[in-house]
Scaffold this motif. Structure first.
Motif, PDB file in Angstrom:
ATOM      1  N   ALA A 100      -4.130   6.821   4.270  1.00  0.00           N
ATOM      2  CA  ALA A 100      -5.236   6.343   4.614  1.00  0.00           C
ATOM      3  C   ALA A 100      -6.709   6.791   3.940  1.00  0.00           C
ATOM      4  N   THR A 101      -6.851   7.474   3.556  1.00  0.00           N
ATOM      5  CA  THR A 101      -8.049   8.264   2.691  1.00  0.00           C
ATOM      6  C   THR A 101      -8.428   7.675   1.732  1.00  0.00           C
TER       7      THR A 101
ATOM      8  N   ILE B 164       3.987  -5.430  -5.383  1.00  0.00           N
ATOM      9  CA  ILE B 164       4.826  -5.001  -4.665  1.00  0.00           C
ATOM     10  C   ILE B 164       4.822  -3.553  -4.891  1.00  0.00           C
ATOM     11  N   VAL B 165       5.558  -2.355  -4.570  1.00  0.00           N
ATOM     12  CA  VAL B 165       6.084  -1.013  -4.529  1.00  0.00           C
ATOM     13  C   VAL B 165       7.126  -0.595  -3.402  1.00  0.00           C
TER      14      VAL B 165
ATOM     15  N   ALA C 118      -1.161  10.473  -5.179  1.00  0.00           N
ATOM     16  CA  ALA C 118      -2.030   9.752  -6.359  1.00  0.00           C
ATOM     17  C   ALA C 118      -1.680   8.089  -5.056  1.00  0.00           C
ATOM     18  N   LYS C 119      -2.075   7.255  -5.020  1.00  0.00           N
ATOM     19  CA  LYS C 119      -2.303   6.243  -3.842  1.00  0.00           C
ATOM     20  C   LYS C 119      -1.905   4.798  -4.912  1.00  0.00           C
ATOM     21  N   ILE C 120      -1.804   3.546  -4.567  1.00  0.00           N
ATOM     22  CA  ILE C 120      -1.674   2.534  -5.124  1.00  0.00           C
ATOM     23  C   ILE C 120      -1.666   1.308  -4.322  1.00  0.00           C
ATOM     24  N   ASN C 121      -2.805   0.285  -4.294  1.00  0.00           N
ATOM     25  CA  ASN C 121      -2.955  -0.243  -3.396  1.00  0.00           C
ATOM     26  C   ASN C 121      -2.589  -1.819  -4.420  1.00  0.00           C
TER      27      ASN C 121
ATOM     28  N   ASN D  77       0.643  -1.710   0.455  1.00  0.00           N
ATOM     29  CA  ASN D  77      -0.209   0.450   0.013  1.00  0.00           C
ATOM     30  C   ASN D  77       0.900   1.227  -0.083  1.00  0.00           C
ATOM     31  N   ALA D  78       0.282   1.882  -0.876  1.00  0.00           N
ATOM     32  CA  ALA D  78       1.365   3.056  -1.310  1.00  0.00           C
ATOM     33  C   ALA D  78       0.628   4.611  -1.740  1.00  0.00           C
ATOM     34  N   ALA D  79       1.846   5.715  -1.559  1.00  0.00           N
ATOM     35  CA  ALA D  79       1.214   7.073  -1.590  1.00  0.00           C
ATOM     36  C   ALA D  79       1.425   7.922  -1.912  1.00  0.00           C
ATOM     37  N   ILE D  80       2.200   9.360  -3.000  1.00  0.00           N
ATOM     38  CA  ILE D  80       2.744  10.524  -3.395  1.00  0.00           C
ATOM     39  C   ILE D  80       1.982  11.244  -3.197  1.00  0.00           C
TER      40      ILE D  80
END
Length: 310
Positions: free
Chosen positions: A102-103, A152-153, A145-148, A70-73
């Motif tokens: 978390a959004t 792997i991220v 931006a988010k990646i779920n 789970n990633a966020a930028i």
């Protein structure tokens, strides 16, 4: 006079103050906007008023990953590079990145309206206004931006937050070698600015548009005058393919290749074979601080002169 929701909304947009603060200020000043703004400023609610019009083109990008999946930028802008290096600013950016992770919001407007996870007594917008007051510059949460991922991220931050990248991949093996390879690919993205992961993502309309441009260029090239149609068509497609290789990540020449010829796709295959794994790059996100923002050119000598003559 009666204070309407439209009046509150307008004052909030002008000042960045909270809804109730705007409503109370309008009630106290009988709907007079200038007086309401002055009241909010005196209460410390609208210290961002004069800063809101300033161009915020500096700042930082931060990318975070939780459990490799789970990633966020996020990009948060400031007016100056000096503030971007400030610890208070860095802490705020880190908090915003946690908020993004978390959004459930799909855009910045939705994010700003959420309860701030570090202090649920206020919204993200109210925390932003508070930070503007403390730091003393206009700040903006520009994009995120988010990646779920089910793979792997891997994140990469360049030059202290000037550029941030997230790379997503599917892999049957997760180890240090695979992670290091994905970090190398993130560095490739940082340096070479690909637009797409592979050519299958390229819009057909884009290809058609570029073909028309290339065709026009070749038709106006004296060296191509009188050439057979087959040769001309070959030259057109050759130029298009070359252009696509420059904008598609997996087709780019891998910048760390020893022979200067290995593509990113070939590098990924090499790493997969060495680790007895199946590895495929699925996508990426690249944010560069201030990218696309028109920066105001400042003349320091003129600014000092204006202040001395004021």
């Amino acid at each position: 006079m009666a204070v309407t929701a439209a009046m509150v909304k307008e004052l909030r947009e002008m000042t960045g103050a909270g809804v109730m603060a705007c409503k109370n200020a309008l009630v106290e000043t009988d709907g007079n906007f200038e007086s309401a703004i002055e009241l909010l400023r005196k209460k410390g609610e609208a210290t961002a008023v004069k800063k809101a019009g300033r161009i915020a083109a500096e700042g930082a990008v931060l990318a975070i990953v939780e459990e490799d999946k789970n990633a966020a930028i996020v990009e948060v802008n400031s007016e100056t590079d000096f503030v971007a290096k400030n610890d208070k600013f860095k802490t705020f950016v880190a908090n915003v990145a946690d908020q993004v992770l978390a959004t459930s919001a799909s855009d910045v407007e939705g994010l700003l309206a959420e309860k701030f996870i570090k202090d649920e007594s206020k919204t993200v917008k109210e925390e932003l206004v508070s930070q503007i007051a403390v730091i003393g510059e206009n700040l903006t949460i520009r994009r995120f931006a988010k990646i779920n991922s089910d793979g792997i991220v891997v994140p990469y931050i360049h030059a202290g937050g000037r550029i941030g990248v997230l790379v997503e991949a599917s892999t049957s093996v997760v180890n240090d070698e695979v992670k290091e390879a994905l970090k190398n690919i993130a560095m490739q993205i940082t340096a070479m600015k690909p637009v797409y992961t592979n050519d299958s993502e390229v819009d057909e309309e884009y290809k058609a548009h570029e073909l028309e441009i290339i065709k026009s260029q070749i038709e106006n090239d004296p060296k191509m005058a009188g050439k057979p149609e087959k040769v001309i068509n070959g030259a057109i497609m050759g130029r298009l393919n070359k252009q696509l290789k420059e904008i598609c990540l997996l087709d780019q020449v891998y910048v760390k290749a020893e022979d200067g010829k290995q593509s990113v796709a070939q590098y990924v295959a090499q790493v997969a074979k060495a680790n007895n794994a199946t590895v495929a790059v699925k996508g990426f996100v690249r944010f560069e601080t201030g990218e696309g923002i028109e920066k105001k050119e400042e003349n320091f000598a003129e600014e000092v002169a204006k202040q001395m003559n004021a």
